[in-house]
Design a protein around this motif. Structure first.
Motif, PDB file in Angstrom:
ATOM      1  N   LEU B 150       1.297  -1.250   0.385  1.00 37.22           N
ATOM      2  CA  LEU B 150       0.231  -0.086  -0.129  1.00 37.22           C
ATOM      3  C   LEU B 150       0.391   1.119  -0.189  1.00 37.22           C
ATOM      4  O   LEU B 150       0.795   1.950   0.940  1.00 37.22           O
ATOM      5  N   VAL B 169      -7.332   3.381  -3.961  1.00 35.97           N
ATOM      6  CA  VAL B 169      -7.598   2.433  -2.427  1.00 35.97           C
ATOM      7  C   VAL B 169      -8.950   2.410  -1.961  1.00 35.97           C
ATOM      8  O   VAL B 169      -9.266   3.276  -2.004  1.00 35.97           O
ATOM      9  N   LEU B 170      -9.004   1.612  -1.043  1.00 33.60           N
ATOM     10  CA  LEU B 170     -10.292   0.818  -1.531  1.00 33.60           C
ATOM     11  C   LEU B 170     -10.332   0.479   0.140  1.00 33.60           C
ATOM     12  O   LEU B 170      -9.267  -0.109   0.872  1.00 33.60           O
ATOM     13  N   SER B 171     -11.106   0.540   0.363  1.00 42.60           N
ATOM     14  CA  SER B 171     -11.645   0.315   2.050  1.00 42.60           C
ATOM     15  C   SER B 171     -10.908   0.298   2.871  1.00 42.60           C
ATOM     16  O   SER B 171     -10.531   2.090   2.608  1.00 42.60           O
ATOM     17  N   ARG B 172     -10.430   0.282   4.174  1.00 45.75           N
ATOM     18  CA  ARG B 172      -9.881   1.202   5.159  1.00 45.75           C
ATOM     19  C   ARG B 172      -9.256  -0.144   6.567  1.00 45.75           C
ATOM     20  O   ARG B 172      -9.368  -1.484   6.078  1.00 45.75           O
ATOM     21  N   GLY B 173      -8.809   0.413   6.663  1.00 49.03           N
ATOM     22  CA  GLY B 173      -7.370   0.271   8.376  1.00 49.03           C
ATOM     23  C   GLY B 173      -6.836  -1.459   7.550  1.00 49.03           C
ATOM     24  O   GLY B 173      -6.572  -1.119   6.330  1.00 49.03           O
ATOM     25  N   GLU B 174      -6.633  -2.846   8.464  1.00 44.65           N
ATOM     26  CA  GLU B 174      -6.265  -3.849   7.554  1.00 44.65           C
ATOM     27  C   GLU B 174      -6.240  -4.524   6.112  1.00 44.65           C
ATOM     28  O   GLU B 174      -5.787  -5.609   5.857  1.00 44.65           O
ATOM     29  N   THR B 176      -7.801  -2.518   3.503  1.00 43.11           N
ATOM     30  CA  THR B 176      -7.344  -1.462   2.890  1.00 43.11           C
ATOM     31  C   THR B 176      -6.283  -2.485   1.679  1.00 43.11           C
ATOM     32  O   THR B 176      -5.594  -3.368   1.599  1.00 43.11           O
TER      33      THR B 176
END
Lengths: 428, 542
Positions: B150, B169-174, B176
Motif C-alpha cells: 500500500l 485505495v479501497l476499504s480501510r484499516g488492515e 485496505t
C-alpha cells in the motif's frame, strides 16, 4: 445567568424546546454575538488566550493560541471547521450540545469565525448523528432568519455562512486533517503535517478546526469575561467542562462541572456510584484511546495535566466506569477491535499493528494465548506509538498497553487457566 | 538557488532549499530507505520506512515528508531508527506471503532487498495471513494484493502523471487494498510504469512475468524510437536466449523524467516479429531469392550507376527516413546528394495524434529523428523533388529508380494508388528496412537493416537532444547495421573514399562537417544525451 447548579454550558438543555432560537434567546442567547462584533479580532483572540480555554476534543491545545496561528492579512479565505464528529467510544458530550442547545454552538461558531477572520464555517457532524444534523440545520435556518447568519450580520458589515457537513461513519474523520479531507470530498485520511491546517487547511486555505464544546465555551467567555472562565477549574485547566459518564454507574449521562473535578466525585456524586455498590475495577478516563486507570487510581483531578502525570490522558473527559464483573482482556480487545476497524489504513504501523493487537488480545481472551503474547503485544504498541502520520496509531497503542500493564495478572490468569475467568471468549 | 547546509550522520551536505531528507541523504551518501517516496510522485509519507531522527526532536520523522533545514543534524544510524525500521519491516511482512521464489519481482524487489538488509529474520505474527486472489486490472498488469504494501505509487502515478483515477485505495484499516473500481480497467498508456515503480511484486507486467529472472537479463541503456520524444529506456536482453524480453524506463530529467509510454514498452515485440527481413534478397519476375551481401551491394550499385548514366541524377529518387540515425542520414546525404549529385532526396513525415497526459506527452511525430534529418540537410536539393513529387514522377516514368531507406505502408509516401503505380513503373526499386512491408513487397532489391537495439548510432529528439543507441546484439548473422549497408553502397558507387570501422567515426565526420553537431562526440553525448550545438541548431532547423 447560570442555570441550576450554576451550569453554563448545559444551562438550558433540560428545558422543553431548548433547541429553538426562542428558548435560547429567552435564556440569554445571542447576547454575546453583538458584543463580540464590537470587538476587534485581536481582542477576541486575546480574550480566549487569557481565558485558558484548552481544546475539548482531546488534545487540550490552547484554543486562543490555535486561532493565533492563522496568518494575519492572508488574501485567502479562512475557514472554521467545527468538529462534531464525536466518535470515540465513551464520548457523547458534543452530541448533547448539538441536540439540545444548537444555538449555543452556532453563536460560538459565529464569534469564532469573526475572531479568526473567517466568513465560512462548516460543522462536520458524525454521520450517525442524523437527528442532530437535522436539529442543527433547523437552528441554522432560524439563526439566518434572525439575521445572525448571512450578509451584513447585525449591521456590522460582516458576512458569515454556516453549514452542516455530514460524515459517512469513519472515526478517523474526527482527526482534524482527516475531517478536512472529508469535507473536500476525498477519502477521509489524515494529512502529513506540517503544513498545519492554520496555514494550509480546507481547500488549501487557512483553517481552524475546533471541537463543539470548545466553540460552545466562546460566547460565555465573551459575555462573562476571560477572568470568569479562568477562575473556574485549576490554573492550567480552566473553565466549565462537560463530563460524560458511562458504564457501571447508577446515573450515566453528561454532567457539567469545573475542570479538575475529582474523578471519584464524578462517579460517586454525579454518577450516583456503581450499581449494587460493587467496587470500581477500572476507569477509562477520557474515551477509549486513554489508558485505563485501576480502581485504586481514581482519586485524581479530571484535567489534562493530572491525567498525563498519572500515565493516562484526559481525552474528552468522558469516563467509562467498569466494575469487578468486567474482564479486562475483553475490554482491551473491544477497544483494540474498534481502533483496528477505524484505522484509515494509510500508514504501515497503525494499519498492520492495530489488527495485530486485536488478534493477540482475542487469542488471550479465548484462552489460547501464551505469556510471550503479552510481550509481543507490548512490543507492538511500542512499534506503533509515535511512528504514524496521525494520533490514531497512538490511540490504538495506548489502551492496549494500558490494559496489559495495569492488569497483567488478569492477562496471565487467562493464559494460565486457558480460558476467560469471566466466562468470555466468544464474539458478541 | 537558495540552499541549506545540514549534517547527516556527521556528513555535511548542502542541498537546495526544499530538498527532503531522503534526497538530502542521497546527496550526502547516506542511504535512507523508502518504499512510497518516488521523486516523480506526490509525497504521501505512508510507508514509514524512512523514519529518521533529528537531533533535538523527540519523535522520529518521515524523511520523505521533512524538508532539510539549515543546521539540522540528522541521525539515521541510531538504535531508535534501526528499531523503527525493523518494526516497519515486521509490520509490512505480517500478511506478506513471502513467496519470493515464485514471485516475478524477486531479484529486483525493494521489499526483498530491505528485508535482507534490515528486516527481522523471523516473524512473531502467528495468525492466519489475509489472502486475496490474483486479478487482471488491465493496462497489461496483474495485481497480486497479497504482496502489496500500500505504498500508493500506482494510485498516484495514474492520478498525478496520467491524470486518471483508474486505480484507487479501497476499504480501510488492515482491509485496505488497491483496486480498480467496478468493471473499469486501467486504460491509460502510462500504466506500464507501474510495474517499474511498484516496490514489491504486487503489480507486475503481463508481458514480462515468468519470462525470465531479472538477473538473467543484460540491462542496456537505449532510446525509444517510436516518436520524436526520444524517451530513455533500459533494454532487458536475455543473452542466452538472444532475445529482448522487456523495455523499461530509464531516468532522464531532460527528456522523459522517469516514465515511458506503453507503446515504447511494447517495442520489444517488433524486434523479434516474424516479419523481420532476413539478409538481402532480389525479386525477379515475381520470385524472391536471397542474395549474398557483397553480391547484392555490387549489383545494386551497378544498377544505380546504369540509371544515372542513362537518365542523370534526376532519374533517381532517394526516399530517406527520419527513422534512421544521424549517422545513417549523414551517410545518405554524403553519398547521394554530395557524392552522386542527386537532388531528389527527402524523407516522409509520419504523424499521429499526440496523447497528452498532465505530466507526459506521447508526441505526434512518429519519427525519432526529424530534428536530425533537418539539421543534417536530408531534404531536396536545388530543383530536387519532395517525397510526393518523386512518387508522382516515378508513376509518370520521369524518375526511374527509387531508393527507399525505410519501407512501410504505401500511404506513408503519398496516395496509395500513385505509390503503387510508381513502384510498378520504376525500373529499379531498392528498399532497406527491418520489417516486411507493402513497399518492400514490390521492390527489386530488399536489404535487411537493423532495429535501434542492433546498431550503434544517435538520434536527435524533438527538443534537439542527441542521444545514443547501442548495438546490444545482432538478430542474425545475416543482419547488418544500416549505416554499414549505406556505407558499403557509397563505396561500391565510388563516392566514399573509405569505410569507417565504427559508427563513432561516422559521427565524428558528421560533427566536423555539420554546424549543428559541431564539437559533439559520443563521449559528450554520454548516456543522458546532449543538445545540438545551440548557435547553429536553430539555423539548421530553420
Amino acid at each position: 445567568m447560570a442555570g441550576a447548579n450554576g451550569n453554563v454550558l448545559t444551562k438550558i438543555v433540560h428545558l422543553p424546546g431548548s433547541e429553538t432560537i426562542d428558548v435560547y434567546r429567552a435564556n440569554g442567547g445571542y447576547v454575546a454575538l453583538p458584543e463580540a462584533l464590537k470587538k476587534s479580532s485581536d481582542d477576541l483572540i486575546d480574550m480566549v488566550k487569557r481565558s485558558g480555554l484548552r481544546g475539548r476534543g482531546g488534545a487540550g491545545f490552547p484554543a486562543g493560541t490555535k486561532w493565533g496561528f492563522v496568518p494575519k492579512g492572508t488574501n485567502k479565505p479562512v475557514y472554521l471547521c467545527v468538529n462534531a464528529d464525536e466518535s470515540e467510544p465513551g464520548a457523547f458530550k458534543d452530541r448533547l450540545i448539538c441536540a439540545k442547545d444548537p444555538h449555543q454552538l452556532i453563536e460560538g461558531t459565529l464569534i469564532s469565525c469573526f475572531a479568526i477572520g473567517s466568513s465560512r464555517a462548516y460543522i462536520y457532524i458524525r454521520g450517525e448523528f442524523a437527528a442532530e444534523a437535522r436539529i442543527l440545520n433547523a437552528a441554522i435556518e432560524e439563526a439566518r432568519r434572525a439575521g445572525f447568519i448571512g450578509k451584513n450580520i447585525l449591521g456590522s458589515g460582516w458576512d458569515c455562512e454556516v453549514s452542516v457537513y455530514r460524515g459517512a461513519g469513519a472515526y478517523i474523520c474526527g482527526e482534524e486533517t482527516g475531517l478536512i479531507e472529508s469535507i473536500e470530498g476525498k477519502r477521509g485520511q489524515p494529512r502529513l503535517k506540517p503544513p498545519f491546517p492554520a496555514v494550509v487547511g480546507l481547500f488549501g486555505c487557512p483553517t481552524v478546526v475546533n471541537n463543539v464544546e470548545t466553540i460552545a465555551c466562546v460566547p460565555h467567555i465573551v459575555t462573562r469575561g476571560w477572568e470568569w472562565f479562568a477562575g473556574i477549574g485549576t490554573e492550567r485547566n480552566t473553565g466549565p467542562k462537560l463530563f460524560g459518564l458511562s458504564g457501571h454507574v447508577n446515573k450515566p449521562g453528561v454532567y457539567e462541572a469545573p475542570m479538575g473535578t475529582n474523578l471519584r466525585t464524578l462517579i460517586e456524586e454525579f454518577g450516583g456510584g456503581v450499581p449494587g455498590g460493587r467496587p470500581v475495577k477500572a476507569v477509562i478516563p477520557g474515551g477509549a484511546s486513554c489508558p485505563v486507570l485501576r480502581g485504586d487510581e481514581i482519586d485524581i483531578p479530571m484535567d489534562f495535566d493530572s491525567l498525563t502525570r498519572a500515565g493516562s490522558l484526559f481525552g474528552t473527559g468522558t469516563p467509562v466506569i467498569m466494575d469487578d464483573t468486567v474482564c479486562m482482556v475483553r475490554a482491551a480487545w473491544i477497544t483494540a477491535r474498534f481502533f483496528a476497524h477505524e484505522s484509515c489504513g494509510q500508514c504501515t504501523p497503525c494499519r498492520e499493528g492495530a489488527g495485530w493487537l486485536q488478534r493477540l488480545l482475542w487469542r488471550i481472551e479465548t484462552g489460547e494465548g501464551e505469556e510471550k503474547d503479552i510481550d509481543t503485544l507490548l512490543s507492538v504498541t511500542d512499534q506503533i506509538e509515535g511512528n504514524t502520520i496521525c494520533a490514531l496509531g497512538d490511540a490504538a497503542a495506548w489502551p492496549a498497553r494500558g490494559f496489559a500493564k495495569k492488569f497483567r495478572d488478569e492477562f496471565l490468569q487467562h493464559i494460565r487457566e486457558k480460558r476467560c475467568p469471566f466466562g468470555g471468549g466468544s464474539h458478541s | 538557488m537558495a540552499t541549506v547546509t545540514l549534517q547527516i550522520d556527521g556528513r555535511t551536505v548542502t542541498v537546495p532549499k526544499g530538498t527532503n531528507l531522503v534526497d538530502a541523504g542521497k546527496q550526502a551518501g547516506v542511504f535512507v530507505p523508502h518504499f512510497c517516496y518516488h521523486p516523480g510522485l506526490p509525497v504521501v509519507g505512508v510507508c514509514r520506512i524512512c523514519l529518521l531522527e533529528i537531533e533535538g526532536r523527540p519523535k522520529l520523522v518521515a524523511g520523505c515528508a521533512t524538508p532539510a533545514e539549515e543546521g539540522m543534524k540528522i541521525i539515521t544510524r541510531s538504535a531508535k531508527v534501526k528499531e523503527a525500521r525493523r518494526a516497519v519491516m515486521e509490520f509490512l511482512l505480517i500478511h506478506h506471503p513471502l513467496d519470493c521464489p515464485m514471485c516475478d519481482k524477486g531479484g529486483e524487489c525493494t521489499l526483498q532487498d530491505y528485508t535482507v538488509a534490515m528486516g527481522p529474520a523471523a516473524s512473531r505474527f502467528r495468525f492466519e495471513k489475509t489472502t486475496w486472489p490474483e486479478e487482471d486490472v488491465g493496462g497489461k498488469l496483474v495485481l497480486n494484493k497479497n504482496r502489496c504494501i500500500l505504498c500508493l505509487r500506482c494510485v498516484n502515478l495514474c492520478k498525478d502523471v496520467a491524470g486518471v483515477e483508474e486505480i484507487a485505495v479501497l476499504s480501510r484499516g488492515e482491509e485496505t487494498y488497491i483496486g480498480t473500481i467496478g468493471d473499469r480497467k486501467i486504460e491509460n498508456e502510462l500504466a506500464g510504469n507501474i510495474a517499474d515503480i511498484c516496490p514489491v511484486g504486487a503489480l507486475t507486467s503481463k508481458d514480462f512475468r515468468f519470462k525470465s529472472r531479472p538477473w538473467e537479463l543484460k540491462n542496456e541503456p537505449s532510446i525509444c524510437t517510436l516518436c520524436a520524444k526520444g524517451c530513455n529506456t533500459v533494454v532487458g536482453y536475455h543473452p542466452r536466449r538472444r532475445e529482448v524480453l522487456r523495455i523499461t524506463a530509464r531516468e532522464n530529467m531532460d527528456v522523459n523524467q522517469w516514465w515511458i509510454c506503453d507503446r515504447g514498452r511494447g517495442q520489444f515485440r517488433a524486434i523479434h516479429a516474424p516479419d523481420r527481413l532476413q539478409g538481402p534478397s532480389r525479386r525477379t519476375e515475381g520470385k524472391v531469392q536471397p542474395v549474398a551481401w557483397n553480391a547484392a551491394i555490387a549489383a545494386i550499385a551497378e544498377a544505380l550507376r546504369g540509371v544515372l548514366a542513362r537518365g542523370g541524377p534526376g532519374a533517381v529518387g532517394v526516399i530517406a527516413s527520419a527513422e534512421l540515425t544521424n549517422e545513417e542520414l549523414y551517410l545518405t546525404k554524403t553519398i547521394f546528394r554530395d557524392g552522386l549529385g542527386i537532388q531528389n532526396v527527402d524523407a516522409p513525415e509520419r504523424s499521429q495524434s499526440p496523447v497528452v497526459y498532465p505530466k507526459f506527452t506521447i508526441e505526434g511525430d512518429r519519427n525519432p529523428n526529424t530534428r536530425g534529418a533537418r539539421a543534417i540537410g536530408v531534404a531536396p536539393g536545388t530543383g530536387g523533388r519532395t517525397v510526393r513529387d518523386m512518387i508522382q514522377a516515378a508513376s509518370e516514368g520521369q524518375v526511374q529508380a527509387l531508393v527507399f531507406l525505410r519501407g512501410g505502408p504505401l500511404d506513408t509516401f503519398g496516395d496509395p494508388a500513385t505509390v503503387s503505380r510508381a513502384l510498378d513503373r520504376a525500373a529499379l526499386v531498392i528498399v532497406l528496412d527491418t520489417h516486411a512491408s507493402p513497399v518492400a513487397e514490390k521492390a527489386h532489391w530488399v536489404l535487411a537493416g537493423a532495429t535501434h537495439v542492433e546498431k550503434d548510432g544517435t538520434y536527435t529528439n524533438s527538443a534537439g537532444r542527441v542521444q545514443r543507441v547501442h548495438r546490444i546484439f545482432s538478430i542474425s548473422p545475416e543482419s547488418r547495421e544500416d549505416w554499414r549497408v549505406i556505407q558499403d553502397l557509397g563505396v561500391a558507387l565510388g563516392v566514399l573514399p573509405e569505410r569507417a570501422a565504427e559508427a563513432e567515426q561516422v559521427f565524428a565526420r558528421l560533427a566536423a562537417s555539420t554546424p549543428a553537431f559541431s564539437g559533439m562526440t559520443y563521449a559528450s553525448v554520454g548516456d543522458q544525451g546532449a543538445p545540438l550545438t545551440a548557435a547553429s541548431a536553430d539555423v539548421a532547423v530553420g
